[in-house]
Design an enzyme around this catalytic site. Sequence first.
Site, PDB file in Angstrom:
ATOM      1  N   ASP A  84      -3.016 -10.663  -2.376  1.00 51.92           N
ATOM      2  CA  ASP A  84      -3.630 -10.207  -1.051  1.00 51.92           C
ATOM      3  C   ASP A  84      -4.815 -10.086  -1.219  1.00 51.92           C
ATOM      4  O   ASP A  84      -5.460  -9.558  -2.398  1.00 51.92           O
ATOM      5  CB  ASP A  84      -2.803  -9.135  -0.630  1.00 51.92           C
ATOM      6  N   HIS A 108       0.758  -1.112   0.085  1.00 55.53           N
ATOM      7  CA  HIS A 108       0.136   0.084   0.327  1.00 55.53           C
ATOM      8  C   HIS A 108       0.924   1.220  -0.057  1.00 55.53           C
ATOM      9  O   HIS A 108       0.430   2.434  -0.231  1.00 55.53           O
ATOM     10  CB  HIS A 108      -0.996  -0.002   1.541  1.00 55.53           C
ATOM     11  N   HIS A 113      -6.208  -7.544  -0.116  1.00 60.50           N
ATOM     12  CA  HIS A 113      -6.589  -6.050  -0.774  1.00 60.50           C
ATOM     13  C   HIS A 113      -5.807  -5.738  -1.956  1.00 60.50           C
ATOM     14  O   HIS A 113      -4.765  -6.269  -2.145  1.00 60.50           O
ATOM     15  CB  HIS A 113      -5.746  -5.183   0.608  1.00 60.50           C
TER      16      HIS A 113
END
Length: 192
Positions: free
Chosen positions: A139, A104, A141
């Site tokens: 993942d 991220h 996300h």
Amino acid sequence: CLDYNYQGHPESTKRVKLILNEFKKDKKFEFISSHKATEADLPLAHDRELIEQVRNNSFSDPDTPNIDNIYEYAIFSAGSAIKASELILNEKFAFALTRPPGHHATREKVGGFCYFNNIAVAVAKLLAANKKIGILDIDVHHGNGTQDIFLGKKNIIYCSLHQVPLFPGTGLTSSQNCHNFPLPPETNIVGY
């Protein structure tokens, strides 16, 4: 990686301990030591301003805690990804069981528990050596930071399979060299 901890935070040592214990049960795995990412490695994927913010613990993100020694933890985590990529180049299987996580973190900011984008630092180092690279991000996300860093770059394909709707709310469509496969919650193995 087990020293990096923030009481009550969902990104906890429990994640690594569970995986580590499973690997230790299976005697096929060899554990090796790693190294820290260098001052030359980090700018391959991140702006200098972000690097200094992490070094000085002067960033602000509601999900990404400011903890003591975070720069040391973050450069060790990125260095572990670099070490794994070096082993892979020597035709060995490698897995960097490391924290804090990374996908991220964008070129310019921390986010989603991530300080430096470990895979991006490792891959950017390989790209500097004219390698062609594929990243498969599995993942739950979307790896918005990895896409941010590599969107439109030559010699790299980024592919993410992730749940939607879910944090960070990105990865709904594919663009250029970044291929996104958003999946609904509770997707079964056939759908996956």
